[in-house]
Write an enzyme that holds these catalytic residues in place. Structure first.
Site, PDB file in Angstrom:
ATOM      1  N   GLY A  71       0.624  -0.756   0.182  1.00  0.00           N
ATOM      2  CA  GLY A  71      -0.068   0.128   0.003  1.00  0.00           C
ATOM      3  C   GLY A  71       0.840   1.603   0.049  1.00  0.00           C
ATOM      4  O   GLY A  71       2.244   0.909   0.630  1.00  0.00           O
ATOM      5  N   GLN A 112       2.906  10.059   1.564  1.00  0.00           N
ATOM      6  CA  GLN A 112       4.658   9.349   1.580  1.00  0.00           C
ATOM      7  C   GLN A 112       5.129  10.161  -0.045  1.00  0.00           C
ATOM      8  O   GLN A 112       6.575   9.428   0.499  1.00  0.00           O
ATOM      9  CB  GLN A 112       3.158   8.077   1.649  1.00  0.00           C
ATOM     10  CG  GLN A 112       3.498   6.855   2.830  1.00  0.00           C
ATOM     11  CD  GLN A 112       3.357   6.011   2.983  1.00  0.00           C
ATOM     12  OE1 GLN A 112       2.084   5.438   2.224  1.00  0.00           O
ATOM     13  NE2 GLN A 112       4.553   5.041   3.628  1.00  0.00           N
ATOM     14  N   CYS A 138       5.526   0.238   7.478  1.00  0.00           N
ATOM     15  CA  CYS A 138       5.621   0.863   7.036  1.00  0.00           C
ATOM     16  C   CYS A 138       6.789   1.429   5.659  1.00  0.00           C
ATOM     17  O   CYS A 138       7.580   1.704   6.263  1.00  0.00           O
ATOM     18  CB  CYS A 138       4.906   1.879   7.737  1.00  0.00           C
ATOM     19  SG  CYS A 138       4.205   3.924   7.101  1.00  0.00           S
ATOM     20  N   LEU A 139       6.382   1.500   4.596  1.00  0.00           N
ATOM     21  CA  LEU A 139       7.438   1.900   3.568  1.00  0.00           C
ATOM     22  C   LEU A 139       8.117   3.893   3.888  1.00  0.00           C
ATOM     23  O   LEU A 139       9.540   3.648   4.287  1.00  0.00           O
ATOM     24  CB  LEU A 139       6.861   2.255   2.288  1.00  0.00           C
ATOM     25  CG  LEU A 139       6.298   1.490   1.376  1.00  0.00           C
ATOM     26  CD1 LEU A 139       6.104   1.430   0.642  1.00  0.00           C
ATOM     27  CD2 LEU A 139       7.656  -0.150   2.128  1.00  0.00           C
ATOM     28  N   HIS A 196      -4.394   1.144   7.847  1.00  0.00           N
ATOM     29  CA  HIS A 196      -3.377   1.653   7.813  1.00  0.00           C
ATOM     30  C   HIS A 196      -2.809   2.763   6.864  1.00  0.00           C
ATOM     31  O   HIS A 196      -2.637   3.573   7.400  1.00  0.00           O
ATOM     32  CB  HIS A 196      -2.398   0.318   6.940  1.00  0.00           C
ATOM     33  CG  HIS A 196      -0.640   1.266   7.388  1.00  0.00           C
ATOM     34  ND1 HIS A 196       0.430   0.533   8.103  1.00  0.00           N
ATOM     35  CD2 HIS A 196       0.389   1.994   6.211  1.00  0.00           C
ATOM     36  CE1 HIS A 196       1.227   1.150   7.440  1.00  0.00           C
ATOM     37  NE2 HIS A 196       0.921   1.971   6.837  1.00  0.00           N
ATOM     38  N   GLU A 197      -3.587   2.489   5.732  1.00  0.00           N
ATOM     39  CA  GLU A 197      -2.861   3.781   4.061  1.00  0.00           C
ATOM     40  C   GLU A 197      -3.934   4.987   4.499  1.00  0.00           C
ATOM     41  O   GLU A 197      -3.808   5.888   4.110  1.00  0.00           O
ATOM     42  CB  GLU A 197      -3.805   2.739   2.742  1.00  0.00           C
ATOM     43  CG  GLU A 197      -2.817   1.727   2.442  1.00  0.00           C
ATOM     44  CD  GLU A 197      -1.470   2.762   2.723  1.00  0.00           C
ATOM     45  OE1 GLU A 197      -0.452   3.405   2.379  1.00  0.00           O
ATOM     46  OE2 GLU A 197      -0.346   1.648   2.910  1.00  0.00           O
ATOM     47  N   HIS A 204      -3.014   7.648   7.033  1.00  0.00           N
ATOM     48  CA  HIS A 204      -2.037   7.840   6.471  1.00  0.00           C
ATOM     49  C   HIS A 204      -3.171   9.901   5.862  1.00  0.00           C
ATOM     50  O   HIS A 204      -2.236  10.289   6.520  1.00  0.00           O
ATOM     51  CB  HIS A 204      -0.873   7.523   4.946  1.00  0.00           C
ATOM     52  CG  HIS A 204       0.040   6.669   6.072  1.00  0.00           C
ATOM     53  ND1 HIS A 204       1.288   7.371   6.300  1.00  0.00           N
ATOM     54  CD2 HIS A 204       0.294   5.451   4.928  1.00  0.00           C
ATOM     55  CE1 HIS A 204       2.328   6.507   6.082  1.00  0.00           C
ATOM     56  NE2 HIS A 204       1.263   4.459   6.489  1.00  0.00           N
TER      57      HIS A 204
HETATM   58 NI    NI Z   1       2.404   3.026   5.768  1.00  0.00          NI
END
Ligand code: NI
Length: 193
Positions: free
Chosen positions: A45, A50, A105-106, A147-148, A151
């Site tokens: 995701g 991000q 998380c990236l 999760h997304e 963000h």
């Molecule tokens: Ni994330």
């Protein structure tokens, strides 16, 4: 084009993202770039903040959860086709028992922690053609979306951890903000002195 992923500590990750309108400039290219960026980083995701854009847009492709390392279908085999673009998404309902799963998380490379989230959600969103949808998701699909979606509200998975756990991670998180981490993908770190 692969875009650098903003690291923990970047102010854009703490902002509440804004809705977008049909005809948003460069949207099609942005979505293509986000998929390319997510695949390069082996993510499932990626949310627009991000990559530095504070707009309500995220993408998911949870198909890696559908197969195990040997390519056999897992219990989550239905995720094979779970590749989607979500525009202006809002969670309107969360229900069911919360369950824990180790998330990453990236934007926070090298840290994985167990996060508890509701089993089922109802999401209102628009697709790439700005058609309206209201859809129920459960299990992993619901988790990735939660999760997304977080963000877009300036919330990171570490914000869900118990205060003591957060305190224990503080040093590591600060290091990530300073670029002291080894991600195998392109990142951009907040400017620090
Ligand atoms: Ni994330």
């Amino acid at each position: 084009m692969i875009l650098p992923i903003r690291a923990y500590g970047d102010p854009v990750l703490k902002k509440v993202a804004k809705d977008i309108e049909p005809g948003h400039p460069g949207l099609e290219q942005l979505i293509a770039d986000m998929f390319e960026t997510m695949y390069e980083a082996n993510g499932v995701g990626l949310a627009a903040p991000q990559i530095g854009q504070s707009i309500r847009l995220f993408i998911v492709d949870a198909s890696p959860f559908a197969e195990d390392e040997d390519g056999k279908p897992t219990e989550e085999a239905h995720l094979k086709d779970f590749k989607k673009v979500f525009i202006n998404p809002y969670i309107v309902e969360e229900e069911g028992e919360e369950w824990g799963f180790e998330e990453g998380c990236l934007s926070i490379p090298g840290i994985r922690e167990e996060v508890y989230r509701a089993e089922r959600i109802v999401l209102q969103y628009q697709d790439e053609q700005f058609n309206e949808h209201e859809e129920e998701f459960s299990g992993f699909a619901a988790r990735v979306i939660q999760h997304e979606h977080d963000h877009l509200d300036g919330i990171l998975f570490t914000d869900h951890l118990a205060p003591l756990r957060q305190r224990l991670l503080q040093g590591k998180l600060r290091d990530i903000g300073k670029g002291k981490c080894d991600a195998r993908y392109k990142m951009r770190f907040p400017v620090t002195k």
